[in-house]
Design an enzyme around this catalytic site. Sequence first.
Site, short mmCIF file in Angstrom:
data_model
loop_
_atom_site.label_atom_id
_atom_site.label_comp_id
_atom_site.label_asym_id
_atom_site.label_seq_id
_atom_site.Cartn_x
_atom_site.Cartn_y
_atom_site.Cartn_z
N THR A 140 10.00 -3.25 -0.05
CA THR A 140 8.65 -3.31 0.52
C THR A 140 7.57 -3.57 -0.54
OG1 THR A 140 9.35 -1.88 2.33
CG2 THR A 140 6.98 -2.09 1.98
N GLU B 231 -0.07 -10.16 -1.00
CA GLU B 231 -1.32 -10.14 -1.76
C GLU B 231 -1.47 -11.40 -2.60
OE1 GLU B 231 -3.54 -6.85 -3.32
OE2 GLU B 231 -1.74 -5.61 -3.12
N HIS C 170 7.00 -3.29 7.47
CA HIS C 170 8.20 -3.99 6.98
C HIS C 170 9.25 -3.79 8.07
CE1 HIS C 170 10.84 -4.94 3.21
NE2 HIS C 170 11.14 -5.70 4.26
#
Length: 131
Positions: free
Chosen positions: A33, A41, A67
């Site tokens: 994750t 990002e 996730h």
Amino acid sequence: MIVIGTKCRLEQTVTAELTAEAAGSGALPVFGTPFMAAMMENAALTALQPFLEEGQGSVGTRLDISHDAPTPVGMTVTAEAEITAVSENGRMVDFRVSAWDEKGPVGKGTHTRAIIQNEKFLAKCNSKLDK
């Protein structure tokens, strides 16, 4: 002017170094994750970069993701960020982020980045070292 709808896609093959086990965020050798979040990002940063003036940068201020499915080592993950909104003062930029592998969706969510003046931001950060 920042264009709503601008997108960026990034791809990465999952290696042993990109697993939950390697990151310490889990105990299994599946795509971690933290690495999915970083890809999201990075896609947002890359989508926004062409709209920034010299000396400007952006920093993540919020990331709200799920996730939803595991990805094994050797499979390719794609992350995408799309600009969805810009604040009235032009400093805050919102994104829809998603990730998928060759078999389907892996994760999704939202992300916000703040546009900053790089020198000013670094000076403020480094002032924390002053005694």
